[in-house]
Design a protein around this motif. Structure first.
Motif, PDB file in Angstrom:
ATOM      1  N   VAL A  66       0.822  -1.218   0.000  1.00 28.59           N
ATOM      2  CA  VAL A  66       0.000   0.000   0.000  1.00 28.59           C
ATOM      3  C   VAL A  66       0.851   1.262   0.000  1.00 28.59           C
ATOM      4  N   GLY A  67       2.185   1.107  -0.157  1.00 28.48           N
ATOM      5  CA  GLY A  67       3.037   2.269  -0.369  1.00 28.48           C
ATOM      6  C   GLY A  67       3.991   2.627   0.746  1.00 28.48           C
ATOM      7  N   VAL A  68       4.000   1.882   1.856  1.00 29.29           N
ATOM      8  CA  VAL A  68       4.901   2.182   2.973  1.00 29.29           C
ATOM      9  C   VAL A  68       6.248   1.514   2.701  1.00 29.29           C
ATOM     10  N   ASP A  69       7.303   2.325   2.596  1.00 27.08           N
ATOM     11  CA  ASP A  69       8.643   1.798   2.328  1.00 27.08           C
ATOM     12  C   ASP A  69       9.247   1.303   3.638  1.00 27.08           C
ATOM     13  N   LEU A  70       8.847   0.092   4.022  1.00 32.50           N
ATOM     14  CA  LEU A  70       9.199  -0.461   5.326  1.00 32.50           C
ATOM     15  C   LEU A  70      10.380  -1.402   5.199  1.00 32.50           C
ATOM     16  N   GLU A  71      11.380  -1.180   6.030  1.00 27.17           N
ATOM     17  CA  GLU A  71      12.525  -2.084   6.117  1.00 27.17           C
ATOM     18  C   GLU A  71      12.400  -2.887   7.393  1.00 27.17           C
ATOM     19  N   GLN A  72      12.212  -4.182   7.260  1.00 31.21           N
ATOM     20  CA  GLN A  72      12.056  -5.035   8.438  1.00 31.21           C
ATOM     21  C   GLN A  72      13.407  -5.404   9.006  1.00 31.21           C
ATOM     22  N   GLU A  73      13.561  -5.225  10.314  1.00 30.92           N
ATOM     23  CA  GLU A  73      14.802  -5.548  10.991  1.00 30.92           C
ATOM     24  C   GLU A  73      14.609  -6.798  11.842  1.00 30.92           C
ATOM     25  N   ASP A  74      15.525  -7.030  12.766  1.00 28.40           N
ATOM     26  CA  ASP A  74      15.414  -8.198  13.627  1.00 28.40           C
ATOM     27  C   ASP A  74      14.362  -7.969  14.697  1.00 28.40           C
ATOM     28  N   ASP A  75      14.402  -8.786  15.740  1.00 29.13           N
ATOM     29  CA  ASP A  75      13.429  -8.623  16.820  1.00 29.13           C
ATOM     30  C   ASP A  75      13.673  -7.297  17.536  1.00 29.13           C
ATOM     31  N   ALA A  76      12.780  -6.977  18.467  1.00 32.69           N
ATOM     32  CA  ALA A  76      12.833  -5.685  19.158  1.00 32.69           C
ATOM     33  C   ALA A  76      13.977  -5.643  20.153  1.00 32.69           C
ATOM     34  N   ALA A  77      15.193  -5.857  19.658  1.00 34.07           N
ATOM     35  CA  ALA A  77      16.360  -5.906  20.554  1.00 34.07           C
ATOM     36  C   ALA A  77      16.821  -4.519  20.958  1.00 34.07           C
ATOM     37  N   GLY A  78      16.596  -3.548  20.137  1.00 37.09           N
ATOM     38  CA  GLY A  78      16.990  -2.186  20.455  1.00 37.09           C
ATOM     39  C   GLY A  78      15.962  -1.217  19.948  1.00 37.09           C
ATOM     40  N   PHE A  79      15.433  -0.387  20.827  1.00 33.29           N
ATOM     41  CA  PHE A  79      14.361   0.531  20.445  1.00 33.29           C
ATOM     42  C   PHE A  79      14.580   1.852  21.161  1.00 33.29           C
ATOM     43  N   LEU A  80      14.879   2.902  20.388  1.00 29.25           N
ATOM     44  CA  LEU A  80      15.080   4.245  20.934  1.00 29.25           C
ATOM     45  C   LEU A  80      16.157   4.260  22.016  1.00 29.25           C
ATOM     46  N   GLY A  81      17.249   3.572  21.756  1.00 26.49           N
ATOM     47  CA  GLY A  81      18.363   3.587  22.687  1.00 26.49           C
ATOM     48  C   GLY A  81      18.240   2.625  23.846  1.00 26.49           C
ATOM     49  N   VAL A  82      17.181   1.831  23.854  1.00 22.07           N
ATOM     50  CA  VAL A  82      16.970   0.855  24.932  1.00 22.07           C
ATOM     51  C   VAL A  82      17.201  -0.543  24.375  1.00 22.07           C
ATOM     52  N   ASP A  83      18.150  -1.270  24.972  1.00 19.15           N
ATOM     53  CA  ASP A  83      18.415  -2.648  24.566  1.00 19.15           C
ATOM     54  C   ASP A  83      17.453  -3.578  25.295  1.00 19.15           C
ATOM     55  N   MET A  84      16.823  -4.444  24.527  1.00 18.73           N
ATOM     56  CA  MET A  84      15.879  -5.403  25.099  1.00 18.73           C
ATOM     57  C   MET A  84      16.429  -6.797  24.882  1.00 18.73           C
ATOM     58  N   VAL A  85      16.954  -7.403  25.938  1.00 19.42           N
ATOM     59  CA  VAL A  85      17.623  -8.703  25.857  1.00 19.42           C
ATOM     60  C   VAL A  85      16.704  -9.757  26.448  1.00 19.42           C
ATOM     61  N   ARG A  86      16.452 -10.797  25.656  1.00 18.83           N
ATOM     62  CA  ARG A  86      15.569 -11.881  26.120  1.00 18.83           C
ATOM     63  C   ARG A  86      16.389 -13.101  26.483  1.00 18.83           C
ATOM     64  N   ASP A  87      16.160 -13.616  27.683  1.00 14.17           N
ATOM     65  CA  ASP A  87      16.861 -14.805  28.147  1.00 14.17           C
ATOM     66  C   ASP A  87      16.249 -16.027  27.465  1.00 14.17           C
ATOM     67  N   PRO A  88      17.043 -16.770  26.679  1.00 17.24           N
ATOM     68  CA  PRO A  88      16.471 -17.916  25.958  1.00 17.24           C
ATOM     69  C   PRO A  88      15.982 -19.034  26.882  1.00 17.24           C
ATOM     70  N   LYS A  89      16.502 -19.091  28.117  1.00 15.41           N
ATOM     71  CA  LYS A  89      16.103 -20.159  29.036  1.00 15.41           C
ATOM     72  C   LYS A  89      14.807 -19.820  29.761  1.00 15.41           C
ATOM     73  N   MET A  95      15.450  -4.910  30.056  1.00 15.51           N
ATOM     74  CA  MET A  95      15.644  -3.655  29.331  1.00 15.51           C
ATOM     75  C   MET A  95      16.849  -2.928  29.922  1.00 15.51           C
ATOM     76  N   LYS A  96      17.836  -2.616  29.079  1.00 16.59           N
ATOM     77  CA  LYS A  96      19.073  -2.001  29.542  1.00 16.59           C
ATOM     78  C   LYS A  96      19.371  -0.732  28.750  1.00 16.59           C
ATOM     79  N   GLN A  97      20.124   0.173  29.388  1.00 22.47           N
ATOM     80  CA  GLN A  97      20.638   1.375  28.731  1.00 22.47           C
ATOM     81  C   GLN A  97      22.100   1.575  29.151  1.00 22.47           C
ATOM     82  N   THR A  98      22.926   0.612  28.826  1.00 24.86           N
ATOM     83  CA  THR A  98      24.320   0.664  29.249  1.00 24.86           C
ATOM     84  C   THR A  98      25.065   1.839  28.627  1.00 24.86           C
ATOM     85  N   GLY A  99      24.717   2.193  27.395  1.00 29.10           N
ATOM     86  CA  GLY A  99      25.375   3.329  26.742  1.00 29.10           C
ATOM     87  C   GLY A  99      25.120   4.630  27.475  1.00 29.10           C
TER      88      GLY A  99
END
Length: 507
Positions: A342-365, A371-375
């Motif tokens: 429908v016209g949206v030039d969308l680039e799909q990235e990986d999972d929501a691992a980083g959003f607006l400077g916030v790292d979102m790390v999921r424990d596989p176990k 949610m981290k902001q080490t930077g």
């Protein structure tokens, strides 16, 4: 389409533009008016500079940038700030914190550096203006970047070139150049963007409404809780050249001067798309996304205007950043493909691992999300001067005692900007580190009149963060039961111990 056909204006000499077909010339009027500055033109004609030599020059330039020292701070007049709209808020905050001196001293010592200090990691040469770019040793590279930008905008049908209407408000345009580098300082890419001068627009003529919402972080955290509880899959997407997707409203006629280097006497640009820099561009893009989301079956929420719910997919829009959730990744891919259709030039990235400077790390176990902001924490530690390895760490962010005004206490002696550090701490505590919220709020009360006591308190927060820099907010909700989610609430009847603590007659 032009690139697929092998046509790139950046690689065509201006003397050969007339050989292009009439269809291309009528579509790319602006590009046909290209007039490269002298230095860029000479570099483009210089055939003696081989690609290997140019690459070597860029490596040397990168090394020089890494070794260069920062320019001394520029001192500007405070009168502009004091005569602006922020003056009343600065005065109110200063009085509320107990400051009784000249408010201009507050601006000089606390606010003024926030606005006027240029603490960019890269050299100022990485963000040149037009004259600086076109007279640098990379003038031809900057010129090619400008040509590519104009060609891209023309391919998106961003405007039409028309005769200048009499009595029309024609706003100016400006070039924003950015030299992107690799971590070692080497040149990665020359980027140019043509923007409209929104500060020259007239309300009621060039624009009417400008409000555009952004997603609430409570909504983002709620979706992360559902991701853990329901084992949802997440994906992140980015809309390329976001604002240029939206059309200019029918009742708005916006005229912009032709870009520098691509001008033609008596001609101006009548915009069809909302260029970057226009007052109404964020609102127009938000309305555009609402419509496109509806076209693919995503219904807008009544609780958060940037939350969209479909049959199998949920999406959050934060300007041009999109977060998707679904039980199956294939459902997200289907919606992404529909948006492109429908016209949206969308680039799909990986999972929501980083959003607006916030790292979102999921424990596989365990499946839990942290949610981290080490930077940001590292920048806070550096700003406080606590990056020395010998600095002792603290086990708690606060001593537990209320932080008072201390009007007769020792003066602030720190060599850091108190207000700037408080601002970073507020952003950190509001997103990923609620454990420091009480301590940060106590320090924030005295942003414009800090004392030695407050300096010690804010450094204690920094020492605590230094010992817990790799920790964040863990999304660990209770499992759903027949009674729903369990929420614990604690009332604060005495304002965290501050009620009447410093002065019983002034609680």
């Amino acid at each position: 389409r032009l690139r697929r056909r092998g046509v790139s204006f950046a690689d065509i000499p201006t003397s050969e533009l007339g050989n292009l077909s009439s269809a291309i010339r009528s579509k790319h009027v602006c590009s046909m008016c290209a007039s490269p500055p002298g230095k860029a033109s000479r570099q483009g004609r210089d055939k003696t500079r081989k690609p290997r030599q140019i690459a070597a020059e860029r490596i040397v330039e990168g090394d020089e940038m890494l070794m260069a020292e920062e320019d001394p701070e520029e001192k500007r007049s405070i009168s502009k700030i004091m005569s602006g709209p922020l003056a009343n808020f600065i005065s109110l905050a200063a009085r509320d914190s107990g400051f009784e001196g000249n408010v201009e001293n507050v601006v000089l010592e606390c606010v003024h550096p926030l606005f006027l200090k240029a603490k960019a990691a890269a050299s100022a040469a990485d963000n040149p203006n037009w004259n600086q770019a076109m007279n640098s040793k990379f003038a031809n590279d900057w010129w090619k970047a400008a040509v590519r930008e104009i060609q891209t905008l023309e391919e998106m049908d961003a405007w039409e070139v028309v005769d200048r209407p009499p009595d029309a408000n024609v706003v100016g345009g400006t070039w924003a150049f950015k030299l992107k580098r690799y971590p070692d300082g080497k040149v990665k890419k020359f980027k140019a963007r043509f923007c409209a001068r929104g500060d020259q627009q007239k309300e009621g003529i060039d624009f009417f409404e400008t409000y555009a919402p952004v997603a609430q972080w409570t909504t983002v955290r709620l979706m992360l809780i559902l991701e853990v509880l329901l084992n949802l899959k997440s994906k992140q997407g980015d809309v390329t050249a976001a604002f240029l997707h939206a059309d200019v409203e029918e009742n708005e006629n916006i005229y912009v001067h032709m870009p520098r280097g691509f001008s033609k006497p008596g001609k101006v640009l009548k915009l069809k798309k909302t260029l970057y820099g226009l007052r109404q561009s964020p609102r127009a893009f938000w309305k555009y996304m609402v419509k496109k989301m509806a076209d693919v079956g995503m219904k807008q929420s009544n609780l958060d205007p940037c939350l969209f719910v479909g049959e199998k997919v949920i999406c959050i829009c934060y300007v041009d950043d999109l977060l998707f959730w679904a039980r199956d990744e294939s459902d997200i891919s289907k919606v992404a493909i529909q948006l492109r259709d429908v016209g949206v030039d969308l680039e799909q990235e990986d999972d929501a691992a980083g959003f607006l400077g916030v790292d979102m790390v999921r424990d596989p176990k365990t499946g839990l999300i942290e949610m981290k902001q080490t930077g940001l924490i590292k920048r806070i530690i550096d700003a406080l001067g606590l990056d020395d390895g010998s600095v002792a760490r603290k086990l708690t962010p606060s001593s537990g005692d209320p932080l008072i005004r201390d009007e007769d206490g020792d003066p602030f002696e720190g060599d850091f900007n108190y207000a700037s550090v408080v601002g970073m701490l507020l952003y950190l505590s509001g997103h990923t580190r609620p454990d420091i919220t009480y301590a940060v709020n106590c320090c924030a009360r005295y942003m414009f009149n800090p004392k030695k006591r407050h300096e010690i308190a804010i450094k204690r927060i920094g020492r605590y963060l230094k010992g817990t820099a790799n920790r964040g907010l863990i999304i660990n909700p209770n499992k759903l039961t027949e009674e729903g989610l369990k929420i614990d609430c604690y009332p604060d009847a005495d304002f965290a111990g501050l009620y009447g603590y410093e002065n019983p007659s002034d609680p």
